[in-house]
Design a protein around this motif. Structure first.
Motif, short mmCIF file in Angstrom:
data_model
loop_
_atom_site.label_atom_id
_atom_site.label_comp_id
_atom_site.label_asym_id
_atom_site.label_seq_id
_atom_site.Cartn_x
_atom_site.Cartn_y
_atom_site.Cartn_z
N ASP A 209 -11.61 -9.34 -6.10
CA ASP A 209 -10.91 -9.86 -7.27
C ASP A 209 -9.60 -9.12 -7.50
O ASP A 209 -8.55 -9.74 -7.70
N LYS A 210 -9.61 -7.81 -7.42
CA LYS A 210 -8.38 -7.04 -7.62
C LYS A 210 -7.41 -7.25 -6.46
O LYS A 210 -6.19 -7.30 -6.66
N TYR A 211 -7.95 -7.36 -5.28
CA TYR A 211 -7.10 -7.58 -4.11
C TYR A 211 -6.39 -8.93 -4.20
O TYR A 211 -5.18 -9.03 -3.99
N LYS A 212 -7.13 -9.99 -4.52
CA LYS A 212 -6.56 -11.33 -4.50
C LYS A 212 -5.67 -11.61 -5.71
O LYS A 212 -4.80 -12.49 -5.65
N LYS A 213 -5.86 -10.88 -6.80
CA LYS A 213 -5.00 -11.08 -7.96
C LYS A 213 -3.70 -10.30 -7.83
O LYS A 213 -2.79 -10.47 -8.64
N GLY A 214 -3.61 -9.41 -6.83
CA GLY A 214 -2.41 -8.59 -6.65
C GLY A 214 -1.52 -9.10 -5.55
O GLY A 214 -1.85 -10.02 -4.80
N ASN A 215 -0.35 -8.51 -5.45
CA ASN A 215 0.57 -8.77 -4.36
C ASN A 215 0.60 -7.53 -3.47
O ASN A 215 0.69 -6.41 -3.97
N TRP A 216 0.55 -7.74 -2.15
CA TRP A 216 0.35 -6.62 -1.24
C TRP A 216 1.43 -6.54 -0.18
O TRP A 216 1.93 -7.56 0.30
N ASP A 217 1.76 -5.31 0.15
CA ASP A 217 2.74 -5.04 1.21
C ASP A 217 2.08 -4.24 2.32
O ASP A 217 1.12 -3.50 2.07
N VAL A 218 2.59 -4.40 3.52
CA VAL A 218 2.27 -3.46 4.60
C VAL A 218 3.27 -2.33 4.48
O VAL A 218 4.48 -2.55 4.62
N GLU A 219 2.79 -1.14 4.18
CA GLU A 219 3.65 -0.01 3.85
C GLU A 219 3.73 1.00 4.99
O GLU A 219 2.73 1.29 5.66
N HIS A 220 4.93 1.51 5.23
CA HIS A 220 5.09 2.62 6.17
C HIS A 220 4.58 3.90 5.51
O HIS A 220 5.02 4.25 4.40
N VAL A 221 3.67 4.59 6.16
CA VAL A 221 3.13 5.84 5.59
C VAL A 221 4.21 6.91 5.60
O VAL A 221 4.52 7.52 4.57
N ASP A 222 4.79 7.16 6.77
CA ASP A 222 5.91 8.07 6.88
C ASP A 222 7.19 7.25 6.77
O ASP A 222 7.24 6.09 7.17
N SER A 223 8.23 7.82 6.19
CA SER A 223 9.46 7.09 5.92
C SER A 223 10.05 6.48 7.18
O SER A 223 9.92 7.03 8.28
N GLN A 224 10.72 5.34 7.01
CA GLN A 224 11.41 4.72 8.12
C GLN A 224 12.64 5.55 8.51
O GLN A 224 13.10 6.40 7.75
N ASN A 225 13.18 5.27 9.66
CA ASN A 225 14.33 6.04 10.14
C ASN A 225 15.61 5.70 9.37
O ASN A 225 16.46 6.54 9.17
N ASP A 226 15.75 4.45 8.97
CA ASP A 226 16.97 4.01 8.30
C ASP A 226 16.76 3.94 6.79
O ASP A 226 15.71 3.51 6.31
N ALA A 227 17.79 4.35 6.06
CA ALA A 227 17.76 4.26 4.61
C ALA A 227 17.98 2.80 4.21
O ALA A 227 19.06 2.25 4.43
N THR A 228 16.96 2.16 3.65
CA THR A 228 17.05 0.72 3.38
C THR A 228 17.53 0.41 1.97
O THR A 228 17.94 -0.71 1.70
#
Length: 407
Positions: A209-228
């Motif tokens: 229920d909490k998962y489907k009611k939310g919006n989800w991203d695939v997140e980088h755990v360690d920061s990306q190389n480029d400042a976005t």
């Protein structure tokens, strides 16, 4: 009166969000909840329109009314069941189907596997038909063998694998490590990892229920190389977050970087504009500082950072939290996750939580506070080992006696 009481019971159950989001992927409220049940009963598939179930019951009702008025003496021919000839038969089928869904919901295996299958696009009817077909095949091939709960588990796993195909072939477990950020398989395998860990642990159910009611991203755990980050406010917030987390460390390099971040904050605030070159240079220094690993030279660190789009550096995170600390180093992300987990104000999936708390890292190895503030190769290895332990048996479900099962 009996039917009315049962109808109210069913309606109340479908208003329970825990049950509803287990059995439905509709988080926009576009569907009347009890329609899911009638679609199941009438075998309404994706090729039929939204009013199909209503029309089927209306036809049955009209037939029964005409029969009572002696306008017909024919027997009702039901397209979706040979056992239905009147409204009483139809209601028995509705009740039987409802009881089946409730039984699935109350069972740990069915709850997690059916819930996952619904989350990745299958309907309860498709899942039920798959199970029934597998049972029929088994009975033909091995008529003396009983169908067991283990057979059910394997069968549901095979259904999951239908979403892990490439060029009409099942993906092998060895390929998981090569999944990258933009791959359609990444959110599926991350969700599967969380669901399977909850199922095996049995102490907590995955909160569909909490998962489907939310919006989800695939997140980088360690920061990306480029400042976005591009906007002034976003960059200034990033600088303040970095300064805050640097203040939690007590080595000379962290103190130097903290002073540098404050100097940039003061300069950019006074000018009301970010010097892009200075910002990017500082970003790279922070990225390197929090990615640096004990005993590795610069070339090895650079090689590691090139793999930041790989699955070993990705996790599921709600969009709100992800937007708050976008581009932040691991240390600040960890701080935010712990803060929200402690407050209980946001749903943090089990494996995301365990990742930032470093539960997947080998605890037998000596670690320091500095180690807890970084996401290094040892952490990534432990993370992937845990993921393989959870999902490999599911990927193996389509392998029979060393041969890939036909799709």
């Amino acid at each position: 009166e009996q039917l009315s009481m049962e109808w109210n019971e069913i309606e109340r159950k479908f208003q329970d969000n825990n049950f509803w989001y287990f059995i439905s992927d509709d988080n926009r409220g576009t569907q009347t909840r009890i329609d899911v049940l009638f679609d199941f009963v009438t075998c309404c598939d994706e090729e039929k329109d939204a009013d199909y179930s209503y029309r089927e019951f209306q036809k049955l009702y009209d037939f029964c009314r005409d029969q009572e008025r002696n306008k017909t003496n024919k027997q009702f021919v039901c397209d979706w069941s040979n056992d239905i000839h009147n409204m009483q038969d139809a209601w028995k089928q509705v009740r039987k189907t409802f009881d089946r869904l409730v039984a699935w919901y109350e069972d740990n295996l069915y709850y997690h596997y059916v819930g996952y299958l619904v989350a990745i696009g299958f309907t309860p009817l498709q899942i039920y038909n798959h199970l029934e077909n597998e049972k029929r095949v088994r009975k033909l091939l091995k008529p003396t063998e009983e169908w067991t709960i283990e057979d059910t588990k394997v069968s549901l796993r095979k259904k999951m694998m239908e979403r892990f195909k490439q060029d009409n072939k099942f993906i092998k477990k060895d390929v998981i490590d090569e999944f990258e950020y933009k791959s359609e398989y990444v959110p599926r395998v991350l969700l599967l990892f969380n669901v399977e860990c909850c199922r095996k642990g049995q102490n907590v159910r995955f909160a569909f229920d909490k998962y489907k009611k939310g919006n989800w991203d695939v997140e980088h755990v360690d920061s990306q190389n480029d400042a976005t980050l591009q906007e002034y406010d976003d960059r200034m917030r990033w600088l303040r977050n970095v300064k805050f987390v640097l203040g939690m460390e007590h080595n000379d390099r962290a103190k130097e970087l903290a002073k540098e971040s404050q100097a940039l904050i003061d300069e950019f605030t006074e000018r009301k504009k970010v010097n892009v070159d200075k910002y990017k240079a500082f970003y790279q220094n922070i990225n390197k500082f929090y990615s640096a690993e004990s005993g590795e030279d610069d070339s090895e660190v650079d090689l590691t950072t090139k793999k930041k789009d790989y699955l070993s550096n990705l996790t599921l995170l709600d969009s709100a939290t992800n937007r708050e600390y976008k581009d932040a180093p691991f240390a600040y992300k960890r701080y935010c996750i712990v803060k929200h987990d402690r407050k209980g104000d946001r749903f943090i999936p089990l494996c995301t939580r365990n990742l930032f708390l470093k539960y997947f890292t080998d605890s037998d190895n000596e670690s320091s506070y500095l180690d807890n503030m970084r996401w290094n190769s040892t952490d990534r290895k432990g993370y992937m080992n845990a993921m393989h332990e959870a999902v490999d048996p599911i990927f193996d479900s389509v392998i029979v006696e060393g041969k890939e099962e036909l799709s």
